[in-house]
Design a protein around this motif. Structure first.
Motif, mmCIF file in Angstrom:
data_model
loop_
_atom_site.group_PDB
_atom_site.id
_atom_site.type_symbol
_atom_site.label_atom_id
_atom_site.label_comp_id
_atom_site.label_asym_id
_atom_site.label_seq_id
_atom_site.Cartn_x
_atom_site.Cartn_y
_atom_site.Cartn_z
ATOM 1 N N ILE A 14 26.158 34.157 8.885
ATOM 2 C CA ILE A 14 24.708 34.216 9.078
ATOM 3 C C ILE A 14 24.081 32.866 8.745
ATOM 4 C CG2 ILE A 14 22.575 35.193 8.113
ATOM 5 C CD1 ILE A 14 24.085 37.875 7.900
ATOM 6 N N ASP A 73 25.564 29.914 8.858
ATOM 7 C CA ASP A 73 25.959 28.960 9.905
ATOM 8 C C ASP A 73 25.105 29.126 11.159
ATOM 9 O OD1 ASP A 73 27.896 27.879 8.284
ATOM 10 O OD2 ASP A 73 29.558 29.010 9.189
ATOM 11 N N ALA A 74 24.723 30.379 11.458
ATOM 12 C CA ALA A 74 23.906 30.644 12.646
ATOM 13 C C ALA A 74 22.427 30.351 12.402
ATOM 14 C CB ALA A 74 24.080 32.100 13.083
ATOM 15 N N GLY A 75 22.060 30.131 11.131
ATOM 16 C CA GLY A 75 20.664 29.863 10.810
ATOM 17 C C GLY A 75 19.764 31.071 10.926
ATOM 18 N N ALA A 76 20.341 32.258 10.832
ATOM 19 C CA ALA A 76 19.551 33.494 10.962
ATOM 20 C C ALA A 76 18.943 33.895 9.625
ATOM 21 C CB ALA A 76 20.427 34.628 11.491
ATOM 22 N N GLN A 77 17.756 34.430 9.676
ATOM 23 C CA GLN A 77 17.107 34.967 8.470
ATOM 24 C C GLN A 77 17.270 36.480 8.471
ATOM 25 O OE1 GLN A 77 13.149 33.550 7.244
ATOM 26 N NE2 GLN A 77 12.530 35.702 7.079
ATOM 27 N N SER A 90 17.119 28.296 6.239
ATOM 28 C CA SER A 90 16.247 27.135 6.468
ATOM 29 C C SER A 90 15.534 26.678 5.210
ATOM 30 C CB SER A 90 15.205 27.478 7.532
ATOM 31 O OG SER A 90 14.303 28.473 7.034
ATOM 32 N N TYR A 115 16.841 42.565 10.084
ATOM 33 C CA TYR A 115 16.336 41.297 10.613
ATOM 34 C C TYR A 115 15.157 41.591 11.531
ATOM 35 C CZ TYR A 115 19.638 43.211 13.951
ATOM 36 O OH TYR A 115 20.323 44.081 14.757
ATOM 37 N N GLN A 144 14.683 37.005 15.163
ATOM 38 C CA GLN A 144 15.985 36.498 14.712
ATOM 39 C C GLN A 144 17.142 37.057 15.544
ATOM 40 O OE1 GLN A 144 16.270 34.167 12.098
ATOM 41 N NE2 GLN A 144 14.061 34.134 12.444
ATOM 42 N N ASP A 202 18.333 36.636 18.579
ATOM 43 C CA ASP A 202 19.239 35.729 19.302
ATOM 44 C C ASP A 202 20.260 35.113 18.356
ATOM 45 O OD1 ASP A 202 17.980 36.246 21.662
ATOM 46 O OD2 ASP A 202 16.785 34.409 21.694
ATOM 47 N N ARG A 203 19.821 34.698 17.166
ATOM 48 C CA ARG A 203 20.749 34.109 16.192
ATOM 49 C C ARG A 203 21.743 35.155 15.696
ATOM 50 N NH1 ARG A 203 15.826 31.462 14.606
ATOM 51 N NH2 ARG A 203 15.980 29.198 14.889
ATOM 52 N N GLU A 216 24.503 35.778 18.123
ATOM 53 C CA GLU A 216 25.543 34.747 18.155
ATOM 54 C C GLU A 216 26.778 35.186 17.371
ATOM 55 O OE1 GLU A 216 24.199 30.937 16.872
ATOM 56 O OE2 GLU A 216 22.401 30.983 18.133
#
Length: 275
Positions: A111, A113-117, A132, A164, A168, A170-171, A174
């Motif tokens: 999570i 690495d994907a930059g997801a919150q 972030s 989420y 979020q 799309d992230r 991934e």
């Protein structure tokens, strides 16, 4: 508490958000989760059901730590929380399943690495994972972390699921190949989604509650509105969808009641002669 079987006693399972709590379209989801309360009609319905000897369970995706006092004041027989991962009876945790630590560690790392919150949700607490480092604007009072070490510092690493916001998605998607090995993802229909361990859902909570009470499938009801309610609806004799429910939920129900903002739960209970 007396759990002796009785032929006319119903056992009822109620989702919270979108079922007994209304989320206005323009409202902040975190504020609604933290502060919204059931209507007087819903409160009265719960108390009348209890007085008549029926069993009532709140069956929610919320973890126990986010079940507000207003919901506890409905005085249900028990709570099924974390979308089925935790069963609470008489204020005590009767059963709980958490994400295995090795799976959790890899999930958090991916999570990040994907930059997801996301919001990591556990019975005793939640952590907003914000890679972030931006300010978290979700549920008030929740601890935050940027990475795995941060999560370890502010939590006991016992989480049942994660959720989420739709922005979020799309992230999160991934991570599809990895997530699909361990989790099932649900659209909550409230501008957010959640990921729960495969094989662990609201139907699990329903079965465990019925086993605890020593009763069967007969005269069981469930009320819901979103995808994570589908397993719960399939696990009872009489599945009921809210008027505001996703179409897939309505298709799975034997009765569609009014919308949550129109006190659809009390209306359905009257329809079935339970009030």
């Amino acid at each position: 508490m007396d759990f002796a079987p009785r032929d006319d006693r119903a056992t009822l399972f109620f989702d919270v958000d979108g079922t007994i709590i209304h989320h206005p379209a323009d409202a902040d989801t975190g504020e609604t989760v933290a502060n919204a309360v059931p209507t007087p009609a819903v409160v009265s319905a719960f108390h009348r059901l209890r007085d008549e000897g029926h069993h009532t369970f709140i069956c929610t995706g919320r973890p126990l730590c986010l079940v507000s006092q207003a919901l506890r004041d409905l005085r249900p027989t028990g709570l099924v929380t974390s979308a089925g991962a935790c069963l609470v009876i008489d204020g005590k945790v009767a059963s709980e399943e958490v994400i295995p630590e090795d799976v959790l560690v890899e999930t958090i790392e991916r999570i990040v690495d994907a930059g997801a919150q996301v919001l990591l949700e556990g019975t005793e607490g939640c952590v907003a994972l914000v890679p972030s480092g931006e300010k978290y604007h979700g549920i008030p009072g929740v601890a935050t972390a940027r990475d795995l070490d941060g999560v370890r510092r502010v939590s006991n690493m016992r989480f049942c699921k994660f959720s989420y916001e739709d922005d979020q998605l799309d992230r999160v998607c991934e991570l599809g190949g990895f997530l699909d090995r361990y989790f099932v993802r649900y659209d909550l229909g409230l501008g957010c989604g959640e990921a729960c361990l495969i094989g662990l859902d609201k139907a699990t909570g329903v079965r465990r509650a019925l086993e605890y009470l020593g009763i069967g499938f007969h005269n069981t009801y469930a009320f819901g509105d979103s995808e994570n309610d589908l397993p719960m609806l399939r696990a009872v004799e009489t599945p009921v969808a809210m008027g505001n429910a996703l179409q897939s939920v309505k298709d799975a129900a034997v009765y569609v009641t009014r919308a949550v903002e129109e006190d659809g739960v009390p209306a359905a209970l009257e329809h079935f002669g339970l009030l």
